[in-house]
Design a protein around this motif. Sequence first.
Motif, PDB file in Angstrom:
ATOM      1  N   ASN A  78       0.819  -1.216   0.000  1.00 17.12           N
ATOM      2  CA  ASN A  78       0.000   0.000   0.000  1.00 17.12           C
ATOM      3  C   ASN A  78       0.851   1.263   0.000  1.00 17.12           C
ATOM      4  O   ASN A  78       0.542   2.216  -0.718  1.00 17.12           O
ATOM      5  CB  ASN A  78      -0.953  -0.005   1.195  1.00 17.12           C
ATOM      6  N   ALA A  79       1.905   1.272   0.787  1.00 18.82           N
ATOM      7  CA  ALA A  79       2.762   2.457   0.849  1.00 18.82           C
ATOM      8  C   ALA A  79       3.402   2.737  -0.513  1.00 18.82           C
ATOM      9  O   ALA A  79       3.407   3.886  -0.979  1.00 18.82           O
ATOM     10  CB  ALA A  79       3.830   2.274   1.918  1.00 18.82           C
ATOM     11  N   GLU A  80       3.942   1.713  -1.144  1.00 21.08           N
ATOM     12  CA  GLU A  80       4.614   1.912  -2.430  1.00 21.08           C
ATOM     13  C   GLU A  80       3.618   2.242  -3.533  1.00 21.08           C
ATOM     14  O   GLU A  80       3.861   3.139  -4.350  1.00 21.08           O
ATOM     15  CB  GLU A  80       5.431   0.675  -2.803  1.00 21.08           C
ATOM     16  N   ALA A  81       2.499   1.552  -3.566  1.00 20.83           N
ATOM     17  CA  ALA A  81       1.492   1.845  -4.591  1.00 20.83           C
ATOM     18  C   ALA A  81       0.971   3.273  -4.428  1.00 20.83           C
ATOM     19  O   ALA A  81       0.864   4.018  -5.407  1.00 20.83           O
ATOM     20  CB  ALA A  81       0.341   0.853  -4.503  1.00 20.83           C
ATOM     21  N   ASN A  82       0.675   3.681  -3.211  1.00 21.08           N
ATOM     22  CA  ASN A  82       0.183   5.043  -2.974  1.00 21.08           C
ATOM     23  C   ASN A  82       1.231   6.088  -3.315  1.00 21.08           C
ATOM     24  O   ASN A  82       0.913   7.151  -3.857  1.00 21.08           O
ATOM     25  CB  ASN A  82      -0.287   5.202  -1.526  1.00 21.08           C
ATOM     26  N   ARG A  83       2.494   5.804  -3.011  1.00 16.55           N
ATOM     27  CA  ARG A  83       3.569   6.748  -3.337  1.00 16.55           C
ATOM     28  C   ARG A  83       3.651   6.951  -4.842  1.00 16.55           C
ATOM     29  O   ARG A  83       3.715   8.079  -5.327  1.00 16.55           O
ATOM     30  CB  ARG A  83       4.912   6.232  -2.808  1.00 16.55           C
ATOM     31  N   LEU A  84       3.615   5.851  -5.590  1.00 10.52           N
ATOM     32  CA  LEU A  84       3.702   5.961  -7.044  1.00 10.52           C
ATOM     33  C   LEU A  84       2.459   6.614  -7.642  1.00 10.52           C
ATOM     34  O   LEU A  84       2.565   7.433  -8.558  1.00 10.52           O
ATOM     35  CB  LEU A  84       3.921   4.579  -7.667  1.00 10.52           C
ATOM     36  N   LEU A  85       1.294   6.257  -7.145  1.00 11.02           N
ATOM     37  CA  LEU A  85       0.058   6.822  -7.684  1.00 11.02           C
ATOM     38  C   LEU A  85      -0.088   8.303  -7.365  1.00 11.02           C
ATOM     39  O   LEU A  85      -0.797   9.020  -8.081  1.00 11.02           O
ATOM     40  CB  LEU A  85      -1.145   6.042  -7.156  1.00 11.02           C
ATOM     41  N   ALA A  86       0.591   8.776  -6.329  1.00 14.46           N
ATOM     42  CA  ALA A  86       0.534  10.194  -5.970  1.00 14.46           C
ATOM     43  C   ALA A  86       1.410  11.062  -6.879  1.00 14.46           C
ATOM     44  O   ALA A  86       1.246  12.283  -6.920  1.00 14.46           O
ATOM     45  CB  ALA A  86       0.956  10.384  -4.515  1.00 14.46           C
ATOM     46  N   LEU A  87       2.311  10.428  -7.616  1.00  7.93           N
ATOM     47  CA  LEU A  87       3.193  11.182  -8.513  1.00  7.93           C
ATOM     48  C   LEU A  87       2.408  11.664  -9.731  1.00  7.93           C
ATOM     49  O   LEU A  87       1.493  10.983 -10.202  1.00  7.93           O
ATOM     50  CB  LEU A  87       4.340  10.294  -9.001  1.00  7.93           C
ATOM     51  N   PRO A  88       2.795  12.827 -10.259  1.00  8.88           N
ATOM     52  CA  PRO A  88       2.201  13.240 -11.537  1.00  8.88           C
ATOM     53  C   PRO A  88       2.538  12.198 -12.619  1.00  8.88           C
ATOM     54  O   PRO A  88       3.539  11.487 -12.526  1.00  8.88           O
ATOM     55  CB  PRO A  88       2.891  14.570 -11.837  1.00  8.88           C
ATOM     56  N   GLN A  89       1.700  12.114 -13.629  1.00  5.84           N
ATOM     57  CA  GLN A  89       1.819  11.078 -14.667  1.00  5.84           C
ATOM     58  C   GLN A  89       3.223  10.979 -15.250  1.00  5.84           C
ATOM     59  O   GLN A  89       3.779   9.891 -15.363  1.00  5.84           O
ATOM     60  CB  GLN A  89       0.809  11.351 -15.788  1.00  5.84           C
ATOM     61  N   ARG A  90       3.821  12.088 -15.608  1.00  2.49           N
ATOM     62  CA  ARG A  90       5.151  12.077 -16.220  1.00  2.49           C
ATOM     63  C   ARG A  90       6.200  11.512 -15.259  1.00  2.49           C
ATOM     64  O   ARG A  90       7.040  10.698 -15.648  1.00  2.49           O
ATOM     65  CB  ARG A  90       5.536  13.479 -16.660  1.00  2.49           C
ATOM     66  N   GLU A  91       6.130  11.934 -13.995  1.00  4.15           N
ATOM     67  CA  GLU A  91       7.084  11.435 -13.000  1.00  4.15           C
ATOM     68  C   GLU A  91       6.837   9.953 -12.702  1.00  4.15           C
ATOM     69  O   GLU A  91       7.776   9.209 -12.432  1.00  4.15           O
ATOM     70  CB  GLU A  91       6.994  12.250 -11.717  1.00  4.15           C
ATOM     71  N   ARG A  92       5.599   9.533 -12.746  1.00  2.00           N
ATOM     72  CA  ARG A  92       5.264   8.134 -12.508  1.00  2.00           C
ATOM     73  C   ARG A  92       5.865   7.256 -13.607  1.00  2.00           C
ATOM     74  O   ARG A  92       6.437   6.201 -13.334  1.00  2.00           O
ATOM     75  CB  ARG A  92       3.754   7.945 -12.452  1.00  2.00           C
ATOM     76  N   VAL A  93       5.751   7.688 -14.859  1.00  2.00           N
ATOM     77  CA  VAL A  93       6.326   6.927 -15.965  1.00  2.00           C
ATOM     78  C   VAL A  93       7.844   6.845 -15.806  1.00  2.00           C
ATOM     79  O   VAL A  93       8.427   5.775 -15.975  1.00  2.00           O
ATOM     80  CB  VAL A  93       5.937   7.552 -17.328  1.00  2.00           C
ATOM     81  N   THR A  94       8.462   7.956 -15.449  1.00  3.49           N
ATOM     82  CA  THR A  94       9.917   7.966 -15.236  1.00  3.49           C
ATOM     83  C   THR A  94      10.291   7.036 -14.098  1.00  3.49           C
ATOM     84  O   THR A  94      11.268   6.294 -14.193  1.00  3.49           O
ATOM     85  CB  THR A  94      10.402   9.402 -14.946  1.00  3.49           C
ATOM     86  N   ALA A  95       9.519   7.067 -13.008  1.00  3.43           N
ATOM     87  CA  ALA A  95       9.796   6.180 -11.860  1.00  3.43           C
ATOM     88  C   ALA A  95       9.685   4.716 -12.294  1.00  3.43           C
ATOM     89  O   ALA A  95      10.498   3.885 -11.867  1.00  3.43           O
ATOM     90  CB  ALA A  95       8.838   6.480 -10.730  1.00  3.43           C
ATOM     91  N   CYS A  96       8.721   4.413 -13.126  1.00  5.21           N
ATOM     92  CA  CYS A  96       8.554   3.034 -13.589  1.00  5.21           C
ATOM     93  C   CYS A  96       9.713   2.604 -14.478  1.00  5.21           C
ATOM     94  O   CYS A  96      10.195   1.472 -14.392  1.00  5.21           O
ATOM     95  CB  CYS A  96       7.231   2.890 -14.356  1.00  5.21           C
ATOM     96  N   GLN A  97      10.178   3.493 -15.306  1.00  6.51           N
ATOM     97  CA  GLN A  97      11.260   3.161 -16.227  1.00  6.51           C
ATOM     98  C   GLN A  97      12.612   3.024 -15.510  1.00  6.51           C
ATOM     99  O   GLN A  97      13.507   2.379 -16.027  1.00  6.51           O
ATOM    100  CB  GLN A  97      11.358   4.212 -17.326  1.00  6.51           C
ATOM    101  N   THR A  98      12.731   3.611 -14.342  1.00  7.19           N
ATOM    102  CA  THR A  98      13.999   3.566 -13.611  1.00  7.19           C
ATOM    103  C   THR A  98      13.909   2.755 -12.321  1.00  7.19           C
ATOM    104  O   THR A  98      14.832   2.774 -11.517  1.00  7.19           O
ATOM    105  CB  THR A  98      14.494   4.992 -13.278  1.00  7.19           C
ATOM    106  N   ALA A  99      12.814   2.039 -12.103  1.00  4.89           N
ATOM    107  CA  ALA A  99      12.621   1.301 -10.855  1.00  4.89           C
ATOM    108  C   ALA A  99      13.624   0.180 -10.654  1.00  4.89           C
ATOM    109  O   ALA A  99      13.989  -0.141  -9.545  1.00  4.89           O
ATOM    110  CB  ALA A  99      11.198   0.742 -10.802  1.00  4.89           C
ATOM    111  N   TRP A 100      14.064  -0.418 -11.721  1.00  2.33           N
ATOM    112  CA  TRP A 100      14.938  -1.587 -11.589  1.00  2.33           C
ATOM    113  C   TRP A 100      16.311  -1.232 -12.035  1.00  2.33           C
ATOM    114  O   TRP A 100      17.261  -1.797 -11.930  1.00  2.33           O
ATOM    115  CB  TRP A 100      14.393  -2.762 -12.399  1.00  2.33           C
TER     116      TRP A 100
END
Length: 106
Positions: free
Chosen positions: A84-106
Amino acid sequence: MSTHFLRTTGLLASVLLASSAHSALAAASAEQVVGGIEAVLFVCTPLDAKSVKPGQELLQRAVEQRKLDLAAIRKTEAYRVAYNAEANRLLALPQRERVTACQTAW
């Protein structure tokens, strides 16, 4: 008593305490790691399915190497808190930052 003796005794007590709690912490950390990985996979798959492949492989390796029971892990409080903490943190990001976070997560 010398300060060296006190430091050594304190260090020994810390090591003993850590080793006795090690198995409980290892279980909790596995639950938290799985929860975090699965939260990222949940949020990122619809955004960029290609970027989640390394996360899926990471989770699969962890399950195989540690012989994890994902069904049991998913029922724990530690898993839910991490997920829940990680999902909420990512979902709280603006769309552009969320995509960047996903592309750099690993």
